[in-house]
Design a protein around this motif. Structure first.
Motif, short mmCIF file in Angstrom:
data_model
loop_
_atom_site.label_atom_id
_atom_site.label_comp_id
_atom_site.label_asym_id
_atom_site.label_seq_id
_atom_site.Cartn_x
_atom_site.Cartn_y
_atom_site.Cartn_z
N GLN A 10 0.83 -1.21 0.00
CA GLN A 10 0.00 0.00 0.00
C GLN A 10 0.86 1.26 0.00
OE1 GLN A 10 -3.18 -0.02 2.97
NE2 GLN A 10 -3.30 -2.25 2.81
N ASP A 13 2.31 1.73 -3.45
CA ASP A 13 1.27 2.22 -4.36
C ASP A 13 1.03 3.71 -4.13
OD1 ASP A 13 0.91 -0.21 -5.57
OD2 ASP A 13 -0.85 -0.77 -4.38
N ARG A 14 1.00 4.10 -2.87
CA ARG A 14 0.79 5.51 -2.54
C ARG A 14 1.93 6.37 -3.08
NH1 ARG A 14 0.52 7.92 3.62
NH2 ARG A 14 0.15 10.10 3.05
N ARG A 16 3.82 5.67 -5.68
CA ARG A 16 3.69 5.73 -7.15
C ARG A 16 2.61 6.73 -7.56
NH1 ARG A 16 4.93 0.09 -6.87
NH2 ARG A 16 2.74 -0.43 -6.56
N ARG A 17 1.49 6.71 -6.85
CA ARG A 17 0.40 7.64 -7.18
C ARG A 17 0.83 9.08 -6.94
NH1 ARG A 17 -2.71 3.80 -4.34
NH2 ARG A 17 -2.88 5.24 -2.56
N GLU A 20 3.01 10.15 -9.77
CA GLU A 20 2.21 10.34 -10.98
C GLU A 20 1.43 11.65 -10.94
OE1 GLU A 20 -1.40 8.07 -13.43
OE2 GLU A 20 -0.27 7.01 -11.88
N SER A 21 0.80 11.92 -9.80
CA SER A 21 -0.03 13.13 -9.70
C SER A 21 0.82 14.40 -9.70
CB SER A 21 -0.91 13.08 -8.46
OG SER A 21 -0.12 13.10 -7.28
N GLU A 207 2.53 13.16 0.08
CA GLU A 207 2.15 13.69 -1.24
C GLU A 207 2.64 15.12 -1.43
OE1 GLU A 207 -0.42 10.19 -0.53
OE2 GLU A 207 0.11 11.93 0.70
#
Length: 228
Positions: A10, A13-14, A16-17, A20-21, A207
């Motif tokens: 998880q 994945d976070r 990578r996101r 990407e964002s 993030e």
């Protein structure tokens, strides 16, 4: 799937996101798994999931783990806690990175105590970016001179900057501090090309840190669970 495996997936994945964002390339931000207080078995499980860099801030606990896991190839140990001058030898002899360098005395001791048989010790300079009097780290305006001093010492390599920002829910304040860190890091790289690491961002602000240019984030509880 174990809890550690599920949590690690998880977090990856976070990460990578977030890349990407923010328009960042996948893999441009590394993960430091903060394994302090966790048993060697958890670290080894995470290793077999593909993680290589682990952060520790209790020297005795870390030394036991480093010894227990010496059979694993490619492990990278980062000391991420405050370091007293009488404890520098353990870091110099057993760690690959120190992420919290903020005193010349510590730098000189590490330089003198780093074994010739090991690669140079990678160091991050800790910046007190929020200028809180109780916090470790040098002030931003002291960076150029301090980095030059550290870079002049043998057996050390300046690899970049690290910060622990203000503990606040005010995103604008955090963003300003992260942006200032990125500007400092960019300036540092112009003088010290090996300074390729900007370590900032943890579970709560991952993030935002990535959006502001972090190249490393430090995640512990979200991988290994709460401290026992």
């Amino acid at each position: 799937m174990s809890i550690v495996a599920s949590n690690y997936s998880q977090v990856c994945d976070r990460l990578r996101r977030a890349c990407e964002s923010s328009g960042r390339e996948a893999g441009s931000v590394s993960l430091l798994a903060v394994s302090k207080t966790k048993p060697a078995e958890m670290v080894e499980e995470c290793y077999h999931l593909g993680q290589r860099a682990f952060g520790e801030n209790y020297l005795q606990d870390a030394s036991d783990k480093i010894s227990a896991l010496s059979h694993l190839r490619g492990l990278e140990w980062h000391f991420i806690g405050p370091l007293q001058s009488n404890k520098t030898r353990q870091v110099a002899e057993h760690f690959d990175w120190l992420e919290t360098l903020d005193r010349e005395k510590i730098a000189r001791r590490l330089s003198e105590q780093r074994p010739q048989s090991l690669p140079d010790l990678c160091v991050l300079i800790q910046i007190n970016i929020s200028r809180e009097p109780q916090k470790s780290g040098i002030l931003p305006e002291a960076l150029t001179e301090f980095a030059q001093t550290v870079a002049s010492l043998p057996r050390l390599k300046v690899r970049g900057l690290m910060c622990i920002p203000e503990d606040t829910d005010d995103e604008a304040r955090l963003r300003a501090q992260f942006n200032e860190m990125h500007a400092l890091w960019t300036s540092l790289r112009g003088i010290h090309p090996d300074a390729d690491t900007l370590s900032m961002g943890m579970s709560g602000d991952l993030e935002l840190a990535i959006e502001c240019g972090a190249t490393q984030v430090r995640i512990g509880t979200d991988i290994f669970g709460a401290r026992g």
